[in-house]
Design a protein around this motif. Structure first.
Motif, PDB file in Angstrom:
ATOM      1  N   SER A  76      13.382   2.703 -26.760  1.00  0.00           N
ATOM      2  CA  SER A  76      12.136   2.355 -27.450  1.00  0.00           C
ATOM      3  C   SER A  76      10.996   3.315 -27.134  1.00  0.00           C
ATOM      4  N   THR A  77      11.253   4.287 -26.255  1.00  0.00           N
ATOM      5  CA  THR A  77      10.230   5.284 -25.918  1.00  0.00           C
ATOM      6  C   THR A  77      10.693   6.705 -26.242  1.00  0.00           C
ATOM      7  N   GLY A  78      11.867   6.815 -26.895  1.00  0.00           N
ATOM      8  CA  GLY A  78      12.401   8.140 -27.223  1.00  0.00           C
ATOM      9  C   GLY A  78      12.974   8.863 -26.024  1.00  0.00           C
ATOM     10  N   GLN A  79      13.468   8.082 -25.026  1.00  0.00           N
ATOM     11  CA  GLN A  79      13.955   8.708 -23.799  1.00  0.00           C
ATOM     12  C   GLN A  79      15.392   8.329 -23.443  1.00  0.00           C
ATOM     13  N   ALA A  80      16.046   7.560 -24.312  1.00  0.00           N
ATOM     14  CA  ALA A  80      17.437   7.174 -24.073  1.00  0.00           C
ATOM     15  C   ALA A  80      18.050   6.693 -25.381  1.00  0.00           C
ATOM     16  N   LEU A  81      19.388   6.649 -25.412  1.00  0.00           N
ATOM     17  CA  LEU A  81      20.108   6.150 -26.580  1.00  0.00           C
ATOM     18  C   LEU A  81      20.236   4.630 -26.497  1.00  0.00           C
ATOM     19  N   GLY A  82      20.368   3.994 -27.641  1.00  0.00           N
ATOM     20  CA  GLY A  82      20.427   2.540 -27.678  1.00  0.00           C
ATOM     21  C   GLY A  82      21.606   1.965 -26.933  1.00  0.00           C
ATOM     22  N   GLU A  83      22.754   2.693 -26.936  1.00  0.00           N
ATOM     23  CA  GLU A  83      23.939   2.162 -26.258  1.00  0.00           C
ATOM     24  C   GLU A  83      23.909   2.378 -24.750  1.00  0.00           C
ATOM     25  N   ASP A  84      22.932   3.137 -24.269  1.00  0.00           N
ATOM     26  CA  ASP A  84      22.772   3.344 -22.815  1.00  0.00           C
ATOM     27  C   ASP A  84      21.289   3.548 -22.551  1.00  0.00           C
ATOM     28  N   SER A  85      20.530   2.464 -22.713  1.00  0.00           N
ATOM     29  CA  SER A  85      19.075   2.601 -22.844  1.00  0.00           C
ATOM     30  C   SER A  85      18.287   2.404 -21.546  1.00  0.00           C
ATOM     31  N   GLU A  86      18.944   2.059 -20.466  1.00  0.00           N
ATOM     32  CA  GLU A  86      18.195   1.719 -19.257  1.00  0.00           C
ATOM     33  C   GLU A  86      17.686   2.969 -18.532  1.00  0.00           C
ATOM     34  N   VAL A  87      16.390   3.015 -18.301  1.00  0.00           N
ATOM     35  CA  VAL A  87      15.752   4.082 -17.529  1.00  0.00           C
ATOM     36  C   VAL A  87      15.091   3.435 -16.316  1.00  0.00           C
ATOM     37  N   ILE A  88      15.197   4.089 -15.168  1.00  0.00           N
ATOM     38  CA  ILE A  88      14.711   3.505 -13.919  1.00  0.00           C
ATOM     39  C   ILE A  88      13.373   4.128 -13.527  1.00  0.00           C
ATOM     40  N   LEU A  89      12.414   3.263 -13.175  1.00  0.00           N
ATOM     41  CA  LEU A  89      11.097   3.706 -12.716  1.00  0.00           C
ATOM     42  C   LEU A  89      11.059   3.765 -11.194  1.00  0.00           C
ATOM     43  N   TYR A  90      10.634   4.924 -10.674  1.00  0.00           N
ATOM     44  CA  TYR A  90      10.440   5.092  -9.233  1.00  0.00           C
ATOM     45  C   TYR A  90       8.935   5.104  -8.959  1.00  0.00           C
ATOM     46  N   PRO A  91       8.399   4.133  -8.249  1.00  0.00           N
ATOM     47  CA  PRO A  91       6.963   4.146  -7.911  1.00  0.00           C
ATOM     48  C   PRO A  91       6.618   5.348  -7.043  1.00  0.00           C
TER      49      PRO A  91
ATOM     50  N   THR B 113       0.816  -1.222   0.000  1.00  0.00           N
ATOM     51  CA  THR B 113       0.000   0.000   0.000  1.00  0.00           C
ATOM     52  C   THR B 113       0.848   1.269   0.000  1.00  0.00           C
ATOM     53  N   ASP B 114       2.145   1.132   0.274  1.00  0.00           N
ATOM     54  CA  ASP B 114       3.055   2.278   0.325  1.00  0.00           C
ATOM     55  C   ASP B 114       3.967   2.226  -0.895  1.00  0.00           C
ATOM     56  N   PRO B 115       3.908   3.230  -1.788  1.00  0.00           N
ATOM     57  CA  PRO B 115       4.750   3.190  -2.986  1.00  0.00           C
ATOM     58  C   PRO B 115       6.239   3.105  -2.673  1.00  0.00           C
ATOM     59  N   ALA B 116       6.651   3.632  -1.532  1.00  0.00           N
ATOM     60  CA  ALA B 116       8.063   3.579  -1.153  1.00  0.00           C
ATOM     61  C   ALA B 116       8.529   2.148  -0.911  1.00  0.00           C
ATOM     62  N   LYS B 117       7.596   1.234  -0.662  1.00  0.00           N
ATOM     63  CA  LYS B 117       7.949  -0.169  -0.414  1.00  0.00           C
ATOM     64  C   LYS B 117       7.888  -1.026  -1.681  1.00  0.00           C
ATOM     65  N   LEU B 118       7.508  -0.412  -2.786  1.00  0.00           N
ATOM     66  CA  LEU B 118       7.504  -1.128  -4.058  1.00  0.00           C
ATOM     67  C   LEU B 118       8.907  -1.130  -4.658  1.00  0.00           C
ATOM     68  N   PRO B 119       9.275  -2.181  -5.375  1.00  0.00           N
ATOM     69  CA  PRO B 119      10.604  -2.189  -6.000  1.00  0.00           C
ATOM     70  C   PRO B 119      10.681  -1.214  -7.162  1.00  0.00           C
ATOM     71  N   LYS B 120      11.842  -0.579  -7.318  1.00  0.00           N
ATOM     72  CA  LYS B 120      12.087   0.188  -8.534  1.00  0.00           C
ATOM     73  C   LYS B 120      12.196  -0.798  -9.687  1.00  0.00           C
ATOM     74  N   TRP B 121      12.015  -0.299 -10.899  1.00  0.00           N
ATOM     75  CA  TRP B 121      12.063  -1.173 -12.064  1.00  0.00           C
ATOM     76  C   TRP B 121      12.751  -0.407 -13.180  1.00  0.00           C
ATOM     77  N   ASN B 122      12.971  -1.041 -14.305  1.00  0.00           N
ATOM     78  CA  ASN B 122      13.602  -0.341 -15.414  1.00  0.00           C
ATOM     79  C   ASN B 122      12.896  -0.680 -16.722  1.00  0.00           C
ATOM     80  N   TYR B 123      13.171   0.109 -17.745  1.00  0.00           N
ATOM     81  CA  TYR B 123      12.640  -0.154 -19.080  1.00  0.00           C
ATOM     82  C   TYR B 123      13.629   0.337 -20.131  1.00  0.00           C
ATOM     83  N   ASP B 124      13.374  -0.043 -21.370  1.00  0.00           N
ATOM     84  CA  ASP B 124      14.223   0.318 -22.500  1.00  0.00           C
ATOM     85  C   ASP B 124      13.842   1.703 -22.998  1.00  0.00           C
ATOM     86  N   GLY B 125      14.568   2.708 -22.559  1.00  0.00           N
ATOM     87  CA  GLY B 125      14.266   4.080 -22.942  1.00  0.00           C
ATOM     88  C   GLY B 125      14.507   4.382 -24.407  1.00  0.00           C
TER      89      GLY B 125
END
Length: 356
Positions: A59-74, A45-57
């Motif tokens: 593929s969303t226009g938010q990062a370069l292919g050679e350094d594509s990892e973007v981190i999601l903060y709940p 129930t607390d977003p601070a207790k959810l795990p962070k996650w990542n995605y391929d930036g």
């Protein structure tokens, strides 16, 4: 298909403690919502207790292919009206692996403004009127309109009832209930002036929660329209000509405005908004110049104005607020495709923190 429906609606609570969490974020265009799901070992129930996650930036226009990892903060949790049970929707913002907010992360700066002691003390309330247009999927033409043609002129459609006036009510009502189920403070819906165009209102919501709730309400709307085979448009002027555009009128008040004598505080705040008109317009949505023409219940984009009960002004003050000497005002300038994190925090910054 009945088996497929049964599986989609399967209640996991009967057999497992595991929970599905749908992580939601905003893509590179600033308006494209993205999401993906993961399994949690139990309820959170607390977003601070959810795990962070990542995605391929890349593929969303938010990062370069050679350094594509973007981190999601709940950042905020809502009940999931699609999977139901204990499943949740998680609104996230995005960071580099080093912990820096990426350029399209507008929530980060908004959170800083809303955590400022002077802003916290004023308890800013928001009510956002989100207009949108439902389009036929294959031709991107408003729902209910003749193929390649036009319906009768505006007039009977606003809050209208009937098969020849209201198009897409099943989607709109489904969205209303789904938002209530999710825990979003959705306060109403109505048919808009242009046929095929609707509005929902989120609020009152305090501070950063207004942005979280509006984004998740948009996500739920997109998901329902996906099921219905209909496209949602947040374009501020989807049809050129003698048709109303689509805005996101933002109603706003502070603790000082809601107290006795608040009308004087409101007038001073509106004066500040006028002094920063160009800065606000630049942050109030793409393509807004096609909507803010001085016609169809809008003010001209180049000139700031305000008035009591005047829907042709940049900022409108309600009759009740004038009569009671306290209350709220409505900024009518934001476009339907505005970022609520940007708009709500900028209004707070200008009216509370900015010293002209």
């Amino acid at each position: 298909m009945s088996l497929l429906s049964d599986l989609v609606n399967l209640n996991l609570s009967d057999t497992t403690e595991k929970v599905i969490a749908e992580y939601i974020w905003i893509g590179g265009s600033g308006m494209d919502l993205r999401s993906k799901a993961r399994t949690l070992s139990g309820s959170v129930t607390d977003p601070a207790k959810l795990p962070k996650w990542n995605y391929d930036g890349s593929s969303t226009g938010q990062a370069l292919g050679e350094d594509s990892e973007v981190i999601l903060y709940p950042q905020a949790i809502f009940r999931d009206p699609f999977r139901r049970g204990k499943s949740i929707l998680v609104m996230c913002d995005a960071y580099t692996p080093a912990g820096e907010p990426i350029p399209t992360n507008k929530r980060h700066n908004a959170a800083k403004i809303f955590s400022h002691p002077e802003v916290v003390a004023e308890e800013p309330w928001y009510g956002i009127e989100q207009e949108y247009t439902l389009l036929q999927k294959d031709i991107h033409w408003p729902l209910g309109w003749p193929l390649g043609g036009y319906p009768g002129p505006q007039g009977p459609y606003y809050c209208g009832v009937g098969a020849d006036k209201a198009y897409g009510r099943d989607i709109v009502d489904s969205h209303y209930k789904a938002c209530l189920y999710a825990g979003i403070n959705i306060s109403g819906i109505n048919g808009e002036v242009m046929p095929g165009q609707w509005e929902f209102q989120v609020g009152p919501a305090i501070g950063i929660s207004a942005g979280d709730e509006l984004w998740v309400a948009r996500y739920i709307l997109e998901r329902i329209a996906e099921i219905a085979g209909v496209v949602v448009s947040f374009d501020p002027k989807p049809i050129q000509g003698d048709w109303n555009g689509a805005g996101a009128h933002t109603n706003y008040s502070t603790k000082s405005m809601r107290k006795e004598g608040g009308y004087e505080v409101i007038k001073k705040a509106i004066q500040k908004l006028g002094l920063r008109h160009k800065e606000h317009i630049a942050a109030y949505g793409e393509g807004n110049e096609r909507r803010l023409t001085g016609k169809h219940e809008t003010a001209d984009i180049h000139n700031f104005s305000w008035g009591v009960a005047n829907r042709g002004a940049s900022v409108r003050v309600g009759r009740d607020t004038e009569k009671e000497g306290k209350g709220y005002f409505e900024d009518r300038r934001p476009a339907s495709n505005m970022d609520p994190y940007v708009v709500t925090s900028l209004i707070a910054e200008t009216t509370i923190l900015w010293k002209p």
